[in-house]
Design a protein around this motif. Structure first.
Motif, PDB file in Angstrom:
ATOM      1  N   ALA A   1      61.950  75.115  10.562  1.00 61.95           N
ATOM      2  CA  ALA A   1      61.711  74.736   9.179  1.00 61.95           C
ATOM      3  C   ALA A   1      60.499  75.449   8.598  1.00 61.95           C
ATOM      4  O   ALA A   1      60.543  75.825   7.440  1.00 61.95           O
ATOM      5  N   PRO A   2      59.407  75.634   9.352  1.00 61.75           N
ATOM      6  CA  PRO A   2      58.285  76.365   8.765  1.00 61.75           C
ATOM      7  C   PRO A   2      58.668  77.790   8.356  1.00 61.75           C
ATOM      8  O   PRO A   2      58.160  78.292   7.370  1.00 61.75           O
ATOM      9  N   LEU A   3      59.571  78.408   9.096  1.00 63.15           N
ATOM     10  CA  LEU A   3      60.019  79.744   8.708  1.00 63.15           C
ATOM     11  C   LEU A   3      60.869  79.676   7.452  1.00 63.15           C
ATOM     12  O   LEU A   3      60.908  80.619   6.667  1.00 63.15           O
ATOM     13  N   GLY A   4      61.526  78.544   7.237  1.00 58.23           N
ATOM     14  CA  GLY A   4      62.322  78.349   6.030  1.00 58.23           C
ATOM     15  C   GLY A   4      61.480  78.378   4.770  1.00 58.23           C
ATOM     16  O   GLY A   4      61.962  78.736   3.695  1.00 58.23           O
ATOM     17  N   ILE A   5      60.217  78.010   4.889  1.00 60.49           N
ATOM     18  CA  ILE A   5      59.311  78.052   3.734  1.00 60.49           C
ATOM     19  C   ILE A   5      59.142  79.486   3.243  1.00 60.49           C
ATOM     20  O   ILE A   5      59.030  79.728   2.050  1.00 60.49           O
ATOM     21  N   SER A   6      59.164  80.440   4.152  1.00 56.44           N
ATOM     22  CA  SER A   6      58.973  81.834   3.755  1.00 56.44           C
ATOM     23  C   SER A   6      60.093  82.325   2.849  1.00 56.44           C
ATOM     24  O   SER A   6      59.892  83.272   2.095  1.00 56.44           O
ATOM     25  N   GLY A   7      61.260  81.699   2.901  1.00 59.70           N
ATOM     26  CA  GLY A   7      62.348  82.076   2.007  1.00 59.70           C
ATOM     27  C   GLY A   7      62.014  81.822   0.550  1.00 59.70           C
ATOM     28  O   GLY A   7      62.549  82.485  -0.341  1.00 59.70           O
ATOM     29  N   PHE A   8      61.116  80.872   0.285  1.00 61.48           N
ATOM     30  CA  PHE A   8      60.719  80.590  -1.089  1.00 61.48           C
ATOM     31  C   PHE A   8      59.833  81.691  -1.668  1.00 61.48           C
ATOM     32  O   PHE A   8      59.603  81.733  -2.869  1.00 61.48           O
ATOM     33  N   LEU A   9      59.322  82.577  -0.819  1.00 58.67           N
ATOM     34  CA  LEU A   9      58.484  83.667  -1.310  1.00 58.67           C
ATOM     35  C   LEU A   9      59.315  84.784  -1.939  1.00 58.67           C
ATOM     36  O   LEU A   9      58.797  85.561  -2.723  1.00 58.67           O
ATOM     37  N   LEU A  10      60.600  84.838  -1.587  1.00 52.87           N
ATOM     38  CA  LEU A  10      61.491  85.819  -2.201  1.00 52.87           C
ATOM     39  C   LEU A  10      61.854  85.364  -3.605  1.00 52.87           C
ATOM     40  O   LEU A  10      61.947  84.166  -3.854  1.00 52.87           O
ATOM     41  N   LEU A  55      66.154  67.359  11.860  1.00 54.96           N
ATOM     42  CA  LEU A  55      65.503  67.328  10.557  1.00 54.96           C
ATOM     43  C   LEU A  55      65.269  68.740  10.030  1.00 54.96           C
ATOM     44  O   LEU A  55      65.515  69.023   8.850  1.00 54.96           O
ATOM     45  N   CYS A  56      64.828  69.632  10.896  1.00 51.43           N
ATOM     46  CA  CYS A  56      64.600  71.021  10.488  1.00 51.43           C
ATOM     47  C   CYS A  56      65.897  71.690  10.040  1.00 51.43           C
ATOM     48  O   CYS A  56      65.925  72.409   9.041  1.00 51.43           O
ATOM     49  N   LEU A  57      66.977  71.454  10.777  1.00 52.60           N
ATOM     50  CA  LEU A  57      68.268  72.035  10.403  1.00 52.60           C
ATOM     51  C   LEU A  57      68.726  71.483   9.052  1.00 52.60           C
ATOM     52  O   LEU A  57      69.198  72.242   8.196  1.00 52.60           O
ATOM     53  N   ALA A  58      68.562  70.187   8.837  1.00 52.63           N
ATOM     54  CA  ALA A  58      68.944  69.585   7.559  1.00 52.63           C
ATOM     55  C   ALA A  58      68.119  70.174   6.408  1.00 52.63           C
ATOM     56  O   ALA A  58      68.647  70.437   5.326  1.00 52.63           O
ATOM     57  N   LEU A  59      66.830  70.388   6.646  1.00 48.06           N
ATOM     58  CA  LEU A  59      65.979  70.984   5.609  1.00 48.06           C
ATOM     59  C   LEU A  59      66.393  72.414   5.299  1.00 48.06           C
ATOM     60  O   LEU A  59      66.379  72.835   4.143  1.00 48.06           O
ATOM     61  N   MET A  60      66.775  73.163   6.318  1.00 50.70           N
ATOM     62  CA  MET A  60      67.209  74.542   6.087  1.00 50.70           C
ATOM     63  C   MET A  60      68.498  74.588   5.270  1.00 50.70           C
ATOM     64  O   MET A  60      68.641  75.426   4.374  1.00 50.70           O
ATOM     65  N   VAL A  61      69.425  73.698   5.580  1.00 47.51           N
ATOM     66  CA  VAL A  61      70.677  73.651   4.817  1.00 47.51           C
ATOM     67  C   VAL A  61      70.396  73.217   3.376  1.00 47.51           C
ATOM     68  O   VAL A  61      70.949  73.798   2.435  1.00 47.51           O
ATOM     69  N   ALA A  62      69.528  72.221   3.184  1.00 47.92           N
ATOM     70  CA  ALA A  62      69.165  71.789   1.832  1.00 47.92           C
ATOM     71  C   ALA A  62      68.485  72.927   1.066  1.00 47.92           C
ATOM     72  O   ALA A  62      68.733  73.119  -0.134  1.00 47.92           O
ATOM     73  N   SER A  63      67.674  73.698   1.750  1.00 46.13           N
ATOM     74  CA  SER A  63      67.000  74.830   1.123  1.00 46.13           C
ATOM     75  C   SER A  63      68.009  75.893   0.695  1.00 46.13           C
ATOM     76  O   SER A  63      67.874  76.503  -0.371  1.00 46.13           O
ATOM     77  N   LEU A  64      69.020  76.125   1.514  1.00 48.58           N
ATOM     78  CA  LEU A  64      70.066  77.090   1.149  1.00 48.58           C
ATOM     79  C   LEU A  64      70.842  76.598  -0.066  1.00 48.58           C
ATOM     80  O   LEU A  64      71.123  77.378  -0.983  1.00 48.58           O
ATOM     81  N   LEU A  65      71.175  75.315  -0.099  1.00 51.59           N
ATOM     82  CA  LEU A  65      71.889  74.761  -1.252  1.00 51.59           C
ATOM     83  C   LEU A  65      71.042  74.862  -2.516  1.00 51.59           C
ATOM     84  O   LEU A  65      71.548  75.169  -3.601  1.00 51.59           O
ATOM     85  N   GLU A  66      69.742  74.643  -2.381  1.00 50.77           N
ATOM     86  CA  GLU A  66      68.833  74.791  -3.514  1.00 50.77           C
ATOM     87  C   GLU A  66      68.819  76.226  -3.999  1.00 50.77           C
ATOM     88  O   GLU A  66      68.835  76.489  -5.199  1.00 50.77           O
ATOM     89  N   THR A  67      68.820  77.175  -3.083  1.00 47.75           N
ATOM     90  CA  THR A  67      68.816  78.586  -3.451  1.00 47.75           C
ATOM     91  C   THR A  67      70.084  78.964  -4.201  1.00 47.75           C
ATOM     92  O   THR A  67      70.038  79.699  -5.195  1.00 47.75           O
ATOM     93  N   ILE A  68      71.212  78.449  -3.744  1.00 42.75           N
ATOM     94  CA  ILE A  68      72.480  78.730  -4.429  1.00 42.75           C
ATOM     95  C   ILE A  68      72.448  78.174  -5.846  1.00 42.75           C
ATOM     96  O   ILE A  68      72.841  78.854  -6.810  1.00 42.75           O
ATOM     97  N   LEU A  69      71.961  76.954  -6.010  1.00 37.48           N
ATOM     98  CA  LEU A  69      71.872  76.334  -7.327  1.00 37.48           C
ATOM     99  C   LEU A  69      70.939  77.118  -8.247  1.00 37.48           C
ATOM    100  O   LEU A  69      71.293  77.430  -9.397  1.00 37.48           O
ATOM    101  N   ILE A  70      69.752  77.446  -7.762  1.00 33.89           N
ATOM    102  CA  ILE A  70      68.768  78.148  -8.590  1.00 33.89           C
ATOM    103  C   ILE A  70      69.253  79.550  -8.941  1.00 33.89           C
ATOM    104  O   ILE A  70      69.097  80.001 -10.081  1.00 33.89           O
ATOM    105  N   THR A  71      69.869  80.252  -7.989  1.00 33.74           N
ATOM    106  CA  THR A  71      70.392  81.593  -8.271  1.00 33.74           C
ATOM    107  C   THR A  71      71.477  81.513  -9.336  1.00 33.74           C
ATOM    108  O   THR A  71      71.539  82.363 -10.233  1.00 33.74           O
TER     109      THR A  71
END
Length: 151
Positions: A1-10, A55-71
């Motif tokens: 999950a901490p590595l998932g935060i770096s995806g928000f930098l893109l 929990l980390c896997l769930a957060l990563m999937v939620a982050s991907l869904l957020e990215t799809i929505l925002i894009t």
């Protein structure tokens, strides 16, 4: 999950952001499969490390869904109707001030700005959720460790 935060930098309008997060989820899934064989099987108690991994896997999937929505909002904003006034006030006035974005609100299309602000808010929530969940798991681990030492 901490590595998932770096995806928000893109940038949110970048296709690389979704690809990056999908690659992280795939790698994390392989990691979980490897860890499944390495973790000891305990009695009736669910190990806290398994809860953390789930929990980390769930957060990563939620982050991907957020990215799809925002894009979709940011890149497809020219096809959307005008941003409703109540949503413009809520997001571009109140949430904008909360996230400290540095761009000029008037110079950017409303939907694009909406996507940017929501992306930043979700990044902050994602980060806070990781910190709180990791802290909770550490406290629970220390508490269970102290109970084991007493007996």
């Amino acid at each position: 999950a901490p590595l998932g935060i770096s995806g928000f930098l893109l940038p949110p309008q970048s296709v690389d952001r979704a690809s990056f997060k999908m690659t992280l989820i795939l790698g994390y899934t392989v990691f979980l499969l490897l860890m499944n064989d390495l973790l000891p099987v305990t009695g009736n108690n669910l190990p806290l490390i398994n809860v953390f991994f789930s929990l980390c896997l769930a957060l990563m999937v939620a982050s991907l869904l957020e990215t799809i929505l925002i894009t979709n909002i940011v890149c497809g904003s020219h096809d959307l109707p005008p941003l409703p006034k109540w949503l413009r006030i809520l997001v571009l006035k109140y949430l904008y001030a909360f996230t400290l974005l540095v761009t000029d609100v008037l110079a950017i299309h409303d939907w694009f700005m909406f996507g940017q602000v929501i992306d930043r808010v979700l990044f902050i929530m994602y980060s806070l959720f990781i910190v709180v969940s990791l802290s909770t798991i550490m406290v629970l681990w220390l508490y269970s460790y102290s109970l084991d030492k007493r007996s």
